[in-house]
Structures are given as C-alpha cells and as structure tokens.
Enzyme design. Sequence first.
Site, PDB file in Angstrom:
ATOM      1  CG  ASP A 178      -0.213   0.110   2.531  1.00  0.00           C
ATOM      2  OD1 ASP A 178       1.018   0.266   2.539  1.00  0.00           O
ATOM      3  OD2 ASP A 178      -0.882   0.036   3.583  1.00  0.00           O
ATOM      4  CE1 TYR A 233       9.335   0.579   4.609  1.00  0.00           C
ATOM      5  CE2 TYR A 233       7.715   1.333   3.012  1.00  0.00           C
ATOM      6  CZ  TYR A 233       8.023   0.786   4.250  1.00  0.00           C
ATOM      7  OH  TYR A 233       7.023   0.458   5.133  1.00  0.00           O
TER       8      TYR A 233
HETATM    9  P1  NAD Z   1      -0.996  -7.725  13.586  1.00  0.00           P
HETATM   10  O1  NAD Z   1       0.079  -8.333  14.411  1.00  0.00           O
HETATM   11  O2  NAD Z   1      -1.984  -6.802  14.202  1.00  0.00           O
HETATM   12  O3  NAD Z   1      -1.840  -8.915  12.909  1.00  0.00           O
HETATM   13  C1  NAD Z   1      -1.296 -10.046  12.358  1.00  0.00           C
HETATM   14  C2  NAD Z   1      -2.142 -11.271  12.741  1.00  0.00           C
HETATM   15  O4  NAD Z   1      -1.586 -12.417  12.064  1.00  0.00           O
HETATM   16  C3  NAD Z   1      -2.129 -11.586  14.231  1.00  0.00           C
HETATM   17  O5  NAD Z   1      -3.451 -11.636  14.732  1.00  0.00           O
HETATM   18  C4  NAD Z   1      -1.468 -12.960  14.288  1.00  0.00           C
HETATM   19  O6  NAD Z   1      -1.978 -13.801  15.309  1.00  0.00           O
HETATM   20  C5  NAD Z   1      -1.768 -13.512  12.913  1.00  0.00           C
HETATM   21  N1  NAD Z   1      -0.918 -14.631  12.494  1.00  0.00           N
HETATM   22  C6  NAD Z   1       0.409 -14.821  12.720  1.00  0.00           C
HETATM   23  N2  NAD Z   1       0.812 -15.972  12.160  1.00  0.00           N
HETATM   24  C7  NAD Z   1      -0.255 -16.521  11.545  1.00  0.00           C
HETATM   25  C8  NAD Z   1      -0.463 -17.713  10.788  1.00  0.00           C
HETATM   26  N3  NAD Z   1       0.544 -18.560  10.540  1.00  0.00           N
HETATM   27  N4  NAD Z   1      -1.708 -17.972  10.318  1.00  0.00           N
HETATM   28  C9  NAD Z   1      -2.720 -17.122  10.569  1.00  0.00           C
HETATM   29  N5  NAD Z   1      -2.586 -15.978  11.272  1.00  0.00           N
HETATM   30  C10 NAD Z   1      -1.370 -15.683  11.760  1.00  0.00           C
HETATM   31  O7  NAD Z   1      -0.261  -7.025  12.366  1.00  0.00           O
HETATM   32  P2  NAD Z   1      -0.625  -5.747  11.495  1.00  0.00           P
HETATM   33  O8  NAD Z   1       0.202  -4.600  11.905  1.00  0.00           O
HETATM   34  O9  NAD Z   1      -2.074  -5.544  11.459  1.00  0.00           O
HETATM   35  O10 NAD Z   1      -0.098  -6.193  10.075  1.00  0.00           O
HETATM   36  C11 NAD Z   1      -0.491  -7.386   9.458  1.00  0.00           C
HETATM   37  C12 NAD Z   1       0.409  -7.710   8.304  1.00  0.00           C
HETATM   38  O11 NAD Z   1       0.177  -6.828   7.229  1.00  0.00           O
HETATM   39  C13 NAD Z   1       1.903  -7.571   8.606  1.00  0.00           C
HETATM   40  O12 NAD Z   1       2.617  -8.565   7.915  1.00  0.00           O
HETATM   41  C14 NAD Z   1       2.241  -6.206   8.044  1.00  0.00           C
HETATM   42  O13 NAD Z   1       3.605  -6.066   7.779  1.00  0.00           O
HETATM   43  C15 NAD Z   1       1.414  -6.264   6.797  1.00  0.00           C
HETATM   44  N6  NAD Z   1       1.144  -4.997   6.122  1.00  0.00           N
HETATM   45  C16 NAD Z   1       1.568  -4.922   4.851  1.00  0.00           C
HETATM   46  C17 NAD Z   1       1.341  -3.807   4.115  1.00  0.00           C
HETATM   47  C18 NAD Z   1       1.877  -3.760   2.734  1.00  0.00           C
HETATM   48  O14 NAD Z   1       2.062  -2.696   2.184  1.00  0.00           O
HETATM   49  N7  NAD Z   1       2.175  -4.896   2.119  1.00  0.00           N
HETATM   50  C19 NAD Z   1       0.655  -2.723   4.685  1.00  0.00           C
HETATM   51  C20 NAD Z   1       0.223  -2.825   6.002  1.00  0.00           C
HETATM   52  C21 NAD Z   1       0.444  -3.998   6.705  1.00  0.00           C
HETATM   53  C1  G6P Z   2       3.421   0.921   4.841  1.00  0.00           C
HETATM   54  C2  G6P Z   2       4.037  -0.221   4.093  1.00  0.00           C
HETATM   55  C3  G6P Z   2       3.742  -1.519   4.790  1.00  0.00           C
HETATM   56  C4  G6P Z   2       4.172  -1.468   6.227  1.00  0.00           C
HETATM   57  C5  G6P Z   2       3.539  -0.283   6.915  1.00  0.00           C
HETATM   58  C6  G6P Z   2       4.070  -0.107   8.312  1.00  0.00           C
HETATM   59  O1  G6P Z   2       2.030   0.860   4.782  1.00  0.00           O
HETATM   60  O2  G6P Z   2       3.617  -0.310   2.769  1.00  0.00           O
HETATM   61  O3  G6P Z   2       4.372  -2.557   4.105  1.00  0.00           O
HETATM   62  O4  G6P Z   2       3.810  -2.655   6.893  1.00  0.00           O
HETATM   63  O5  G6P Z   2       3.802   0.891   6.204  1.00  0.00           O
HETATM   64  O6  G6P Z   2       3.236   0.758   8.973  1.00  0.00           O
HETATM   65  P1  G6P Z   2       3.238   0.854  10.549  1.00  0.00           P
HETATM   66  O7  G6P Z   2       2.207   1.893  10.812  1.00  0.00           O
HETATM   67  O8  G6P Z   2       2.850  -0.528  11.040  1.00  0.00           O
HETATM   68  O9  G6P Z   2       4.616   1.222  10.945  1.00  0.00           O
HETATM   69 MN    MN Z   3       4.362  -2.277   1.900  1.00  0.00          MN
END
Ligand code: NAD
Ligand code: G6P
Ligand code: MN
Length: 442
Positions: free
Chosen positions: A170, A265
Amino acid sequence: MKQYGICIAGGGSTYTPGIVWMLLEQREHFPIRKIALYDNDGERQEKLGKACEILVRERYPEVEFFYTTDPEKAYTDVDFVMAHIRVGKYAMRELDEKIPLKHNVVGQETCGPGGIAYGMRSIGGMLENIDYMMKYSPRAWMLNYSNPASIVAEAVRRLRPQARVINICDMPIGLEDRMAKMIGLKSRKEMTVTYHGLNHFGWWTSIRDRQGKDLMPAIKEKMAVNGFIVDENEYLYDNRMSWRSTHYSGKKLLEIEPDCISNTYLQYYLYPDEVVAHSDKHYTRANEVMDGREKTVFTECARIVEQGTSQGCRLEIGNHALFIVDLARAIAYNTGERMLLIVENQGSIRNFQPDAMVEIPCIVGSEGAEPLALGEISTFHKGLMEQQVAVEKMTVDAWIEGSYQKLWQAITLSKTVPSASVAKAILDDLIEANRQFWPELK
Ligand code: NAD
Ligand code: G6P
Ligand code: MN
C-alpha cells in the site's frame, strides 16, 4: 451478479476491521456472500471478530460472517483470500527493530537485518496458509499484504509456483495520495503512473493526468520543500511521529535522484547513518504502533461490542483497504484496471534479471496480473536493485537450505550493514531471538 466468498487470513490484524468495513461499503461494486476470518491466535482474533460481526449485521446482513481458528472451515468455499499475517506479532517486530539498532544499524520492519529476520519467520506461515487455500479452495486467489512482501513473493515464486498468489503493497498508493493532494487533485485515481523497482525499493518515472499532462514538475516543486508532508497535524493522531520523518525524507531522496520520485523506503539504503542517528533505540515504530494503532483498533472494537452497535464508530477506513478490494474486483469482473503489483520480472524491465520479483504497473483481469513492458532502467537503479534482490534471494536460499553461511552473506550484502563482522554479530542475536520461528541454521 455473482457474489463472492472472502477469507481474511490474519483475522486478528489491526487492518481487519478496516477491510471488513470496506467490503461492506463496496457492496454495490463488489457483492459478497461470505466473510470468514482466520487466525492461529483465537483470543486476539475474537476481540476484532465480535466487533466485525456487529458491523456486518448492521450494514450487510445477508452476508454470512464467522471467525475461526479452523483452517478447513475458514478456507472452504472462498473465492479470495486477503492475507495479512504477522508471524511473531509485534513482540517480534520490536526485536527486529531493536536488535540491529543495538549494533548501530537501521532497525526497520521490512528493510535491512530486521526485514530479513521477519522474512525468515514469514515464509513458513505464508506457505502454511497458501497450502490451506490450495487444499480447500484451489480456484481461489490469495491477495497478500503480509510482509516482508518482497521476500514472501520470492519464496512463493520458488516454493509454490502454481499458487494463485498476488503480492501487494500500500506504500505507492499512500504516497500517490499525498502527491495528488499536493497539487490539488481529488484522488490519486486521477493520475496514471509508471513506477519500477522492488517492493519497498522503487521510483516513479512518470505521473500524468487524464489528459496526459506531465504532473512530475509540479509535484517535485512541492516535494523540494517538504517531501511528502501535506498536513503537519496528521502525525499527532495515533502516535505517528516517525511517519513525519519518513515523509520528510522524500525531500532528501529527491536531491540524490532528481530525475524520479523515490519511495521513502529508499531512505534506509541511501541515508542509513542519518536514520540510525535519529532513531530511539529504546522506543521504535513497533512501540509507537502498540501504543497507537493497535490500542486504538482494539479499544474501538471493544466499544462496539460493549454497546452492541457500530454507530459512532471511529475506525479508520482508507486506501489500504480500498486497494485490496479494488484488486479483488478487478479479477472478479475482469476490469483491466492498472495497478502496481509485485510480479516476476520476465523481461518487463529489459536490463534486469528475469527471475526477480519486481514492483511494476500491471493490467489486472480475470487471469490475474499482466505486467507492462517498461524498457531499460538507469545504471543507478539497476545497481541498487541488483544488490537488494540478491539479499532477498539469499534469504530465501538460507531458509530453504537452513544455511547460517547464506544468511550471514545475505545480511552482509544489505546496503544498510557496514561489514561482515557487524552482520555476524546481528545475526547471532537474531538467531537467539527467533529460535521459536526460524528453521535451525547450520
Ligand atoms: P498484527 O500483528 O496486528 O496482525 C497479524 C495477525 O496475524 C495476528 O493476529 C497474528 O496472530 C496472525 N498470524 C500470525 N501468524 C499466523 C499464521 N501462521 N496464520 C494465521 N494468522 C497468523 O499485524 P498488522 O500490523 O495488522 O499487520 C499485518 C500484516 O500486514 C503484517 O505482515 C504487516 O507487515 C502487513 N502490512 C503490509 C502492508 C503492505 O504494504 N504490504 C501494509 C500494512 C500492513
Ligand atoms: C506501509 C508499508 C507496509 C508497512 C507499513 C508499516 O504501509 O507499505 O508494508 O507494513 O507501512 O506501517 P506501521 O504503521 O505498522 O509502521
Ligand atoms: Mn508495503
């Protein structure tokens, strides 16, 4: 109109209520019949699940909704899996950030040694979830946000080549939203962009409006003053102060690369010394999130449950949720929308290795992503990307082979790390912290 079944993997994620809400808001454009939340931490998921149940009941009661820790129940009869798991949760993110910092190296969720450590944890969890999907709903698509997306994408390319998984981020849309605001556009969707790079490692080379007018000069003029900052007040909410310096870094990145607009980044690779100097070794972004977004989301959900209604709900719903729903809709209805996705290069960047997972514009339809052909990139970008893609590939090698040596080399190769000896010291600390999650390294 066909109605779609959705599984949200990582149901306990802070982003789950936002995505559920967006799915409810988009019912006219993307009708659904079911939302299943799946998490391997039932207690965490239930707190959000109970609130989401109320949201669904109040806004789209025809939708079947449940949350479960049973993968068979969650993954059976779904069309899309929206994945956002965090193996090790925030407790491990905190260590990913603090361990490198202790050695005066960038401490970041997805970049440098912290990102590598997170990658070594995520691969297993992601394969587990992909296997559930392939077993219980083999025709489904997984739209994956789980980080570090570049390492996850490379692991899936190598280890589950048949799986229908699209990895997404995102960050570009978030920054595009800022650029649109800077120049007075209503929405990022008024811009057509060209971008190339790896995940969390890329550049915009062209941004045009609907008439084809070049918007880059006007955006750069604004960025030369304040980077990506558009509103000083937004950082006061939800403990987001470190995002201010990230957005400000856009200005410095424009100085080293004036031809393009850089993803923030890149600050971790191009100005690592300054990032470390400005980091608090005892209070990192993980702490900000635990005291900020995590608290806000869980408190708000508890309030919804207690009151039995979502009226007056203060949950955020934005770009992050819209992007993944737009992607599902583009596949479901073959819309041909142009989106930045993480895909195998295969010649799109002509002078870059074909088997690298790159982040580039794609046309999305019922067969998934069709990457655009972008031609050649500059020597500066190519040099940086080759080094970084090698880090990502070697991390996956290390996970597959259980190789200490390869992981040491991968960390050494990261541009954020000054030497092999510093890399080794960080690695040894990371191994200690990750015993429960990493394969054993020999
Ligand atoms: P969070 O810790 O609040 O939630 C993650 C959930 O995943 C937890 O409830 C945990 O219990 C669960 N989990 C862990 N291992 C698991 C498994 N093997 N099977 C099923 N569930 C499992 O984290 P968050 O801050 O809400 O972020 C969630 C994910 O999204 C992270 O990997 C974060 O880096 C990613 N993220 C990515 C982007 C992006 O741009 N790609 C943007 C925002 C968040
Ligand atoms: C952006 C990136 C994600 C990352 C997030 C971290 O959205 O694209 O990949 O996980 O920032 O945000 P946070 O608020 O958890 O530091
Ligand atoms: Mn990202």
